[in-house]
Design an enzyme around this catalytic site. Structure first.
Site, short mmCIF file in Angstrom:
data_model
loop_
_atom_site.label_atom_id
_atom_site.label_comp_id
_atom_site.label_asym_id
_atom_site.label_seq_id
_atom_site.Cartn_x
_atom_site.Cartn_y
_atom_site.Cartn_z
N ARG A 122 -34.85 -61.54 -77.33
CA ARG A 122 -35.72 -62.44 -76.57
C ARG A 122 -37.18 -62.26 -76.95
O ARG A 122 -37.77 -63.08 -77.66
CB ARG A 122 -35.52 -62.22 -75.06
CG ARG A 122 -36.02 -63.37 -74.17
CD ARG A 122 -37.50 -63.42 -73.94
NE ARG A 122 -38.04 -62.22 -73.30
CZ ARG A 122 -39.33 -62.01 -73.10
NH1 ARG A 122 -40.23 -62.91 -73.52
NH2 ARG A 122 -39.77 -60.89 -72.53
N ASP A 123 -37.77 -61.16 -76.54
CA ASP A 123 -39.18 -60.92 -76.80
C ASP A 123 -39.46 -60.81 -78.30
O ASP A 123 -40.52 -61.20 -78.79
CB ASP A 123 -39.61 -59.63 -76.09
CG ASP A 123 -41.11 -59.46 -76.02
OD1 ASP A 123 -41.83 -60.44 -76.27
OD2 ASP A 123 -41.57 -58.35 -75.73
N HIS B 16 -43.21 -50.46 -71.46
CA HIS B 16 -43.09 -51.46 -72.53
C HIS B 16 -44.34 -51.33 -73.41
O HIS B 16 -45.44 -51.68 -72.98
CB HIS B 16 -43.00 -52.85 -71.90
CG HIS B 16 -42.82 -53.97 -72.88
ND1 HIS B 16 -41.72 -54.79 -72.88
CD2 HIS B 16 -43.61 -54.42 -73.88
CE1 HIS B 16 -41.84 -55.70 -73.83
NE2 HIS B 16 -43.00 -55.49 -74.46
N HIS C 162 -46.40 -51.91 -77.18
CA HIS C 162 -46.55 -52.54 -78.49
C HIS C 162 -47.21 -51.53 -79.42
O HIS C 162 -48.00 -50.69 -78.98
CB HIS C 162 -47.38 -53.82 -78.38
CG HIS C 162 -46.64 -54.95 -77.77
ND1 HIS C 162 -46.28 -56.09 -78.46
CD2 HIS C 162 -46.13 -55.12 -76.52
CE1 HIS C 162 -45.61 -56.90 -77.66
NE2 HIS C 162 -45.51 -56.34 -76.47
N CYS D 141 -47.18 -61.57 -79.25
CA CYS D 141 -47.47 -62.47 -78.14
C CYS D 141 -48.51 -63.49 -78.56
O CYS D 141 -49.61 -63.11 -78.96
CB CYS D 141 -47.97 -61.67 -76.93
SG CYS D 141 -48.35 -62.72 -75.51
N ASN E 27 -43.24 -55.05 -80.79
CA ASN E 27 -42.89 -53.98 -79.87
C ASN E 27 -42.55 -52.72 -80.65
O ASN E 27 -42.24 -52.77 -81.84
CB ASN E 27 -41.66 -54.39 -79.03
CG ASN E 27 -41.92 -55.62 -78.20
OD1 ASN E 27 -42.54 -55.55 -77.16
ND2 ASN E 27 -41.45 -56.76 -78.67
#
Length: 303
Positions: free
Chosen positions: A15-16, A207, A209, A240, A249
């Site tokens: 997804r991300d 989370h 990056h 993003c 990520n």
């Protein structure tokens, strides 16, 4: 040091990781990628998102992906940004939802054209309804450390937003260093604060990056603060569009390798995980930079 003996990895690559890829990945290949990731031992994963295909074309096959990837015991999570997304979720049969809100008003407006307060007012009844229906609900807290527009975020503002989600009954908070600017001291301070003030039953994930190469150091710092759940992305996929300069990520394979070397169990087989990364690599517009993946490629190169 008191570190956890076991860590849960929440894989966000499908997804991300893929959502911002300009090259559309066919649904059947996304499905194969997801199954390969699950075969490596991953038990929790963000599969896809119910966003408008007009704005995120890569997620236009969400229903098809869910149909072929939720018939197992994995916690399969779907991002639902609004009421329309929740309607699609209820029709899909998937029982795990994720919402996102930025601590930064400016970031939130750039992302979804709403202030943080407006977002919370919209999401509150949706979250309460899903909890009444027995759903697992995850809240993703964007720009918890720094915003590309507003700079350093206030820890108390992060805590206040997390407490509001906790009061709504969410099961988990995913607290994000969206632009990869946090350092280990800031990471320890914020997660220690959250761990102290939030209910112990509330799951807290970190989370990170890897924009500035700090992600693994930040994971180690979060471990010291008591965090034992981490969002990671196979191959270091991600980015993003509303956070200028943000890169992918932290790579799942780099994280698993570090934790394994520290004697912390993840239940994930690194060799099978690298096979999944190898599978998705031809579909990625930029070269994958995860250390374990590059090392595995070097070891396969004839000398």
């Amino acid at each position: 040091m008191e570190l956890p003996q076991r860590v849960t990895i929440i894989e966000v690559g499908p997804r991300d990781g893929l959502q911002n890829e300009k090259q559309l990945v066919p649904a059947e290949d996304k499905i194969r990628f997801i199954h390969k990731l699950k075969s490596s031992g991953i038990q929790e994963m963000e599969l896809t998102s119910f966003v408008s295909p007009k704005w995120v074309p890569q997620m236009g096959d969400a229903e098809q992906v869910i149909e072929h990837c939720t018939d197992d015991s994995t916690r399969n999570i779907v991002l639902v940004p609004n009421g329309k997304g929740v309607e699609r979720l209820l029709s899909s049969g998937c029982k795990n939802a994720a919402f996102f809100v930025g601590v930064s008003d400016t970031f939130n407006r750039k992302n979804i054209n709403k202030s943080t307060r407006e977002s919370m007012d919209e999401l509150a009844p949706l979250i309460r309804d899903l909890k009444r229906k027995g759903f697992f609900v995850r809240a993703c807290i964007s720009t918890a450390f720094y915003c590309p527009y507003e700079g350093k975020m206030d820890e108390q503002a992060v805590l206040k937003l997390c407490e509001e989600f906790s009061d709504l009954g969410v099961d988990e908070l995913s607290v994000a260093d969206t632009i990869g600017l946090a350092n280990p001291q800031e990471v320890y301070d914020l997660f220690a604060l959250l761990k102290h003030h939030l209910p112990s039953a509330l799951l807290i994930a970190a989370h990170f990056h890897d924009t500035r190469g700090m992600a693994l150091a930040n994971i180690f710092s979060a471990l010291q603060a008591g965090v034992d759940r981490f969002d990671t992305s196979a191959g270091g996929l991600g980015g993003c569009p509303f956070a200028p300069g943000a890169t992918g990520n932290v790579a799942t394979e780099d994280t698993v390798y570090m934790l394994n070397r520290m004697g912390i169990s993840t239940g994930i087989q690194l060799d099978l995980l690298l096979e999944a990364v190898e599978f998705i690599s031809p579909f990625v517009s930029r070269g994958l930079q995860s250390r374990q993946y590059l090392l595995s490629k070097q070891e396969k190169t004839p000398r």
